[in-house]
Design an enzyme around this catalytic site. Structure first.
Site, short mmCIF file in Angstrom:
data_model
loop_
_atom_site.label_atom_id
_atom_site.label_comp_id
_atom_site.label_asym_id
_atom_site.label_seq_id
_atom_site.Cartn_x
_atom_site.Cartn_y
_atom_site.Cartn_z
N CYS A 152 7.00 -6.19 7.32
CA CYS A 152 8.16 -5.62 8.01
C CYS A 152 8.70 -6.62 9.02
O CYS A 152 7.93 -7.33 9.67
CB CYS A 152 7.76 -4.32 8.71
SG CYS A 152 9.15 -3.43 9.43
N CYS A 184 -0.73 6.78 10.10
CA CYS A 184 0.55 6.22 10.56
C CYS A 184 0.33 4.89 11.29
O CYS A 184 -0.49 4.81 12.20
CB CYS A 184 1.24 7.21 11.49
SG CYS A 184 1.88 8.66 10.67
N CYS A 236 3.38 8.76 0.45
CA CYS A 236 4.02 7.89 1.43
C CYS A 236 4.19 6.53 0.80
O CYS A 236 3.21 5.86 0.46
CB CYS A 236 3.15 7.81 2.68
SG CYS A 236 3.78 6.71 3.96
N GLU A 284 0.83 -1.20 0.00
CA GLU A 284 0.00 0.00 0.00
C GLU A 284 0.87 1.26 0.00
O GLU A 284 1.97 1.27 0.56
CB GLU A 284 -0.93 0.01 1.22
CG GLU A 284 -1.98 -1.07 1.17
CD GLU A 284 -2.98 -1.00 2.32
OE1 GLU A 284 -4.17 -1.32 2.08
OE2 GLU A 284 -2.57 -0.65 3.45
#
Length: 348
Positions: A123, A341, A116, A103
């Site tokens: 991750c 975030c 972004c 994304e």
């Protein structure tokens, strides 16, 4: 002969977008193009942003055919977009030959248009507060897959800023990251000022050292607590890459001129939002030319943390501002579409 032909036919073509100028020179040599053709290809790919080799009209038709037999531009549009009530847009991209997804988030404002971007599929850092970390790690993105996010969003021509704050830890994928940074900032590529690009990291020190030595793009370090045990509780990498070691390294570099240094600080109620924490941040960052961005926490499933209230955030901000560190509270964008975030995830 028939078997060999089938092998060539089925062989996946290499992607040109995401290649540096030196890599494009290797491509030119491979199809017996003159060396200056690398600069021509870069111009078509990164300035004119063509989507097919056939559009590279200053290369002869025969040589374009030779290129097309082995290569493709490697650009593909997002497979899905979602719009927030605040104007933020989240894009879903297929990667790894459409087998996985990532994304990216487009964030428009009056002064700028920011994208972004993601650097990994999932991750490895497994930070407690981050949705991406909860999905685990499925692989690094190539320079092509990173750059495709920038070049293939509908707003590519409007972008003023790029932030590597999406899925993944950029300094855990440092070789591909540096290819993209070269393309974005070099005259043969986008020719952007490094001031328009920010890399966000929890502080993977080997990658951070290379970045500080080779790049003048801006840096945002994810801090979230000035205390070792607290930071370790929410960022497992603190065990190896301690905040005080990161700050010690940063003291060796100049942040008083073009390159900006900032620290990201997500505010958790009753965990890291006290005056004691603010004073410890002042002590930790003493002597650094930097700023601190306070970020609202966006709740994710299975995590027993809550966002600090606005008064606590303002008190924290005021302590830092009153003692010489520029501190701001970041506006939350895209929370209604899970684009804020720490909320990105590629589980489709």
């Amino acid at each position: 002969m028939q078997t060999a032909s089938l092998h060539v036919y089925n062989m996946e073509k290499e992607k040109l977008s995401g290649k540096t100028l030196s890599e494009l020179q290797e491509v030119a040599a491979k199809v017996t193009l003159p060396s200056y053709s690398a600069k021509q290809m870069a111009d078509w790919l990164y300035k004119k942003k063509v989507s097919s080799i056939d559009e590279m009209t200053n290369i002869s038709a025969a040589k374009r055919d030779a290129l097309s037999s082995l290569y493709k531009t490697g650009l593909q549009p997002p497979v899905k977009s979602t719009s927030s009530i605040d104007g933020t847009k989240k894009y879903l991209f297929a990667v790894k030959e459409n087998s996985q997804f990532i994304e990216s988030v487009y964030i428009p404002s009056k002064e700028r248009a920011t994208l972004c971007v993601s650097s990994q599929i999932g991750c490895r850092m497994n930070c407690l507060f981050c949705m991406t970390g909860k999905q685990g790690f499925s692989g690094h993105l190539t320079a092509n897959e990173i750059l495709n996010q920038i070049q293939s969003v509908p707003e590519t021509g409007e972008l003023t800023n790029i932030v590597f704050m999406g899925m993944g830890e950029p300094f855990d994928n440092v070789n591909e990251l540096f290819k993209v940074l070269e393309i974005l900032t070099s005259p043969y590529g986008y020719a952007w000022s490094p001031k328009r690009i920010t890399i966000s990291s929890i502080g993977i020190i080997p990658g951070l050292k290379r970045f500080l030595q080779e790049s003048s793009c801006r840096l945002a370090v994810s801090l979230h607590s000035p205390f070792h045990e607290e930071r370790l509780a929410i960022i497992p990498a603190e065990k190896v890459y301690r905040a005080d070691d990161i700050v010690e390294l940063l003291h060796n570099y100049d942040f008083a001129h073009q390159r900006r240094l900032s620290f990201e600080y997500i505010m958790f109620e009753g965990f890291n939002d006290s005056a004691m924490h603010a004073k410890a941040v002042l002590k930790l960052l003493k002597g650094l030319v930097c700023r601190v961005n306070l970020i609202p926490f966006h709740a994710i499933p299975g995590v027993n943390l809550r966002n600090s209230n606005i008064q606590q955030m303002e008190n924290f901000r005021n302590i830092l501002n009153n003692h010489g560190i520029i501190c701001t509270i970041r506006e939350s964008r895209g929370e209604d579409i899970l684009a804020a975030c720490g909320m990105l995830s590629s589980k489709v």
